[in-house]
Design an enzyme around this catalytic site. Structure first.
Site, PDB file in Angstrom:
ATOM      1  N   GLU A   1       0.826  -1.209   0.000  1.00  0.00           N
ATOM      2  CA  GLU A   1       0.000   0.000   0.000  1.00  0.00           C
ATOM      3  C   GLU A   1       0.862   1.262   0.000  1.00  0.00           C
ATOM      4  O   GLU A   1       0.529   2.254  -0.661  1.00  0.00           O
ATOM      5  CB  GLU A   1      -0.934   0.001   1.216  1.00  0.00           C
ATOM      6  CG  GLU A   1      -1.924  -1.147   1.248  1.00  0.00           C
ATOM      7  CD  GLU A   1      -2.832  -1.171   0.026  1.00  0.00           C
ATOM      8  OE1 GLU A   1      -3.188  -0.078  -0.472  1.00  0.00           O
ATOM      9  OE2 GLU A   1      -3.178  -2.270  -0.446  1.00  0.00           O
TER      10      GLU A   1
ATOM     11  N   ASP B   1       3.745  -4.199  -5.618  1.00  0.00           N
ATOM     12  CA  ASP B   1       4.220  -5.480  -5.095  1.00  0.00           C
ATOM     13  C   ASP B   1       5.735  -5.486  -4.952  1.00  0.00           C
ATOM     14  O   ASP B   1       6.279  -5.985  -3.958  1.00  0.00           O
ATOM     15  CB  ASP B   1       3.786  -6.624  -6.017  1.00  0.00           C
ATOM     16  CG  ASP B   1       2.371  -7.104  -5.746  1.00  0.00           C
ATOM     17  OD1 ASP B   1       1.812  -6.740  -4.690  1.00  0.00           O
ATOM     18  OD2 ASP B   1       1.823  -7.843  -6.587  1.00  0.00           O
TER      19      ASP B   1
END
Length: 414
Positions: A266, A344
């Site tokens: 995030e 990621d």
């Protein structure tokens, strides 16, 4: 013009149904193959859930199409005759009348999904009382905020020739303010927020936030489990309203290192300025839609049997918006999937690749997410890459033996 609109909406409906049918067939075949990422039992359950969701989506597409036919073949005319054409209140009544009827017709689908479909797969924990309370809160917020926004747009339409440009400015400002205010003003209306109690986890989260130069309004947990068993976390807000929000379900199922890796993902979005990119993409979408619909010929409204008041124009925008959203989604999805891969990579760097892999595996299992989808379904609907592709990009072998430690641990929860 009405005939063109009919053809476009019909094609839109047929394509949506076709995509859902292809997805159902693809998953039905994939269920008969060896399970990946999930245990064999969970793999079948996840596939069954995905198929049932698509069957509901097909039914919703048919209802949406019949509602469209109703409105263009007399519904708009009847509603305008009922509420009148003069003044602000007539326009507002027309808009809210249009919204209310659509809401009531589609409400059974939402009730079915919450109280039958999701409950049968042990997702939904919502009670009828909580559901009604949430609906009343949402309706009140929509009446107040929507009423103010609609009133502003009605004024603009009645007083400016290029009304769609100024309307875009109002709606785009609403998008920005919603992103700013949602974590601190809107979300707490529906969930209880409390500062995270795990001192060690809080300290570690603050360290990784500091490493990317992020100051926030705080780190909070919410009581998501009272409605749903799915796991999630998000980083929301703009300016001083930024905050980290963890679902209590996430804290229950993931260990500290996995949570840090998920939050690292995030924070990758924050570091890469993805929220601003997303707002820009939404802004372009809104501008395009309003530019097209804002210049529809007067003949369309004559064919509909209505006077082209501000209320009618806003209702027509809402009726046609799903078509533009459906066509624009592949563009947004392409950008979003790229951003997810980059996030990621960031999360793996911040929290450790293995921790992120294990966290994603747990999310897939706990959320009963079927790991495979038809390419055309991915093209139209996926904002995240398929989890198989995300894991492979992180170096995970999806064909590893099913007795691996992570799957043994997950199956033990059953």
């Amino acid at each position: 013009m009405l005939m063109i609109l009919m053809v476009v909406f019909t094609l839109y409906t047929l394509i949506k149904i076709y995509v859902s049918v292809m997805q159902i067939g693809y998953i039905s075949d994939a269920k008969r193959e060896d399970a990946v990422l999930l245990s064999s039992a969970k793999y079948i359950v996840a596939g069954n859930y995905a198929i049932k969701k698509e069957r509901v989506a097909i039914a919703e597409s048919f209802v949406e199409y019949f509602l469209f036919l109703f409105w263009v073949f007399g519904g708009f005319k009847y509603l305008q005759n009922l509420v009148g054409i003069e003044g602000l209140w007539s326009n507002l009544l027309f808009i809210f009348g249009y919204i209310a009827l659509n809401f009531l017709v589609t409400l059974p689908f939402d009730i079915y999904k919450v109280f039958w479909l999701d409950k049968s797969f042990n997702f939904s924990k919502t009670t009828p009382k909580l559901y009604i309370i949430d609906m009343l809160k949402s309706s009140l917020i929509f009446l107040v905020v929507g009423g103010a926004i609609f009133s502003a747009i009605i004024f603009i339409i009645d007083n400016f020739s290029n009304w769609w440009i100024w309307s875009f400015a109002v709606v785009f400002a609403l998008v920005i303010f919603t992103n700013m205010l949602y974590p601190t003003l809107i979300a707490p209306i529906f969930n209880k927020f409390k500062p995270i109690e795990d001192v060690e986890l809080k300290s570690d989260i603050e360290k990784i936030m500091k490493s990317v130069g992020l100051d926030s309004d705080g780190i909070f947990t919410i009581d998501a489990s009272k409605r749903d068993s799915r796991l999630n976390a998000y980083f929301g807000g703009l300016g001083k309203s930024k905050r980290v929000v963890l679902y209590d379900t996430l804290l229950e199922k993931l260990n500290k290192n996995e949570i840090l890796a998920i939050l690292g993902h995030e924070l990758g979005h924050y570091s890469h300025k993805d929220i601003f990119k997303n707002i820009a993409v939404v802004g372009l979408f809104l501008f395009t839609v309003l530019a097209i619909i804002g210049n529809l010929p007067e003949s369309l409204f004559i064919n509909l049997g209505v006077v082209s008041t501000a209320g009618v124009k806003i209702a027509v925008i809402m009726m046609l918006l799903p078509i533009f959203s459906f066509l624009y989604m592949p563009i947004m999805g392409l950008i979003s999937r790229h951003n997810e891969y980059e996030a990621d990579k960031f999360g793996a760097k911040i929290g450790g690749k293995d921790n992120l892999i294990n966290g994603l595996l747990k999310l897939v299992n706990e959320n009963k997410s079927f790991p495979k989808s038809h390419p055309i379904y991915i093209f139209f609907y996926y904002t995240h890459p398929p989890v198989i592709e995300r894991l492979e990009a992180l170096g995970y072998d999806i064909n590893r033996p099913k007795d691996s430690i992570i799957l043994d641990f997950l199956d033990a929860d059953n």
